[in-house]
Write an enzyme that holds these catalytic residues in place. Sequence first.
Site, mmCIF file in Angstrom:
data_model
loop_
_atom_site.group_PDB
_atom_site.id
_atom_site.type_symbol
_atom_site.label_atom_id
_atom_site.label_comp_id
_atom_site.label_asym_id
_atom_site.label_seq_id
_atom_site.Cartn_x
_atom_site.Cartn_y
_atom_site.Cartn_z
ATOM 1 N N ARG A 104 -6.327 5.785 8.744
ATOM 2 C CA ARG A 104 -6.631 4.363 8.665
ATOM 3 C C ARG A 104 -5.598 3.528 9.404
ATOM 4 O O ARG A 104 -4.416 3.851 9.415
ATOM 5 C CB ARG A 104 -6.652 3.911 7.216
ATOM 6 C CG ARG A 104 -7.831 4.419 6.450
ATOM 7 C CD ARG A 104 -8.083 3.517 5.243
ATOM 8 N NE ARG A 104 -9.295 3.900 4.565
ATOM 9 C CZ ARG A 104 -9.326 4.546 3.413
ATOM 10 N NH1 ARG A 104 -8.185 4.894 2.835
ATOM 11 N NH2 ARG A 104 -10.458 4.848 2.847
ATOM 12 N N THR A 105 -6.076 2.451 9.990
ATOM 13 C CA THR A 105 -5.179 1.523 10.689
ATOM 14 C C THR A 105 -4.259 0.855 9.679
ATOM 15 O O THR A 105 -4.720 0.326 8.669
ATOM 16 C CB THR A 105 -5.985 0.423 11.388
ATOM 17 O OG1 THR A 105 -6.914 1.019 12.262
ATOM 18 C CG2 THR A 105 -5.078 -0.487 12.154
ATOM 19 N N LEU A 106 -2.976 0.879 9.927
ATOM 20 C CA LEU A 106 -2.040 0.176 9.062
ATOM 21 C C LEU A 106 -1.509 -1.077 9.744
ATOM 22 O O LEU A 106 -1.395 -2.117 9.148
ATOM 23 C CB LEU A 106 -0.866 1.082 8.694
ATOM 24 C CG LEU A 106 -1.188 2.208 7.724
ATOM 25 C CD1 LEU A 106 -0.005 3.158 7.619
ATOM 26 C CD2 LEU A 106 -1.514 1.643 6.349
#
Lengths: 223, 245
Positions: B22-24
């Site tokens: 997931r994009t953080l």
Amino acid sequence: MTKQHANWSPYDNNGGTCVAIAGSDYCVIAADTRMSTGYSILSRDYSKIHKLADKAVLSSSGFQADVKALQKVLKSRHLIYQHQHNKQMSCPAMAQLLSNTLYFKRFFPYYAFNVLGGLDAEGKGCVFTYDAVGSYEKVGYSAQGSGSTLIMPFLDNQLKSPSPLLLPAQDSITPLSEAEAVDLVKTVFASATERDIYTGDKLEIMILKADGIKTELIDLRKD
Amino acid sequence: MTFTIPIDNGDAVKNAEADSQRTLYPYVTGTSIVAIKYKDGVLMASDMGGSYGSTLRYKNIERIKAIGKHSLLGASGEISDFQEILRYLDELILNDNMWDDGNSLGPKEVHNYLTRVMYNRRNKFNPLWNTLVLGGVKKGKSYLGMVSMIGVSFEDNHVATGFGNHLARPILRDEWHADLSFEDGVKLLEKCMRVLLYRDRSAINKFQIAKITEEGVTISQPYSLTTFWEFQAFHNPTAGAQGSW
């Protein structure tokens, strides 16, 4: 390694205020046209009022992306209903559908604060007011959104309906004429605009009657 | 505000792997896009910089691209996510062409598609870290809209992302009017881009202005704006400060 936390929020509040008032043979639904994020204004011309059916108009403020998604769901469910029942949904039916749709996402809610206005089967005005997870109530008038705390007490003062706890049940519809109700709406929005930074720019008023829908657009303070 | 991602913690290993996908936060980012409607269509401007945090890593990134026959897409935010979006749109336009029915997706349709894509990624807690500007003309009608990384979208006569929203929008609110000529439109956009160049530290002095009209898309060659640094007040700035260096 400790669990990573997201540094972004899936929610945002795009502001705005919605009001609806039910009359004996009309319903007034109004909302401002400002869309904001944080301390910025994104648009001065964004409509928060959406016609779902001939006799049911939804006005929502809150997180605009969720509002749009909610509208799409309701619109498509209404289309299916029309195909299956060969008629438009009534306002009370749409009210129940909206409640169920909101509760369906009870554990990742639509951040939408809704007021549903329309005419019931007898042609009398009806207003339903909601919270973000679908609890709702049929009322004579309601305000939702960033200016609701400023507007609701004033509406209570001007339109106070009999308690819903009384027996026999009494009507919550206001005895005001359509012109008086529209005037009241303009007054409350002018006041809310003064003190709520997220309310302003323009006021969109939709008046629902048995013979059709009229729309008015009035300027509000832009600061 | 921190927001914990609600997932079933039954399978810690599997979830840890999924979490790492997931994009953080964004890595290589583009700064503002500014766009306006004008007489014949839409004008859009951006600089060509790609920042890696505070480093100006890339200086030749085209952040405005033509989409189909009728639209222009400008993006700020994560560049790799923009490239992903271009791949999605490529497939969308390809499938639209394959119908071979004389119809083609207009800017309003592409804007709606992008809004749905951004919103759906936000729902899965894996957003595309971009703010997109979609402009175009179809059948004589101009269209200009914006979508944020969490799916908030709207259309207006002028839009700007990032710093542009704070610095350019007020200029546009004051000076934009309907039926701007091409020259006036470019002058107005250049005024906005110059302010951004002075005040946005991630902006660079290398711009492209794109135009879309009923006839089609034109994206200019990269060029620079003239700047002025000789204001008297900035000459010898420490003259009045005792003991400073």
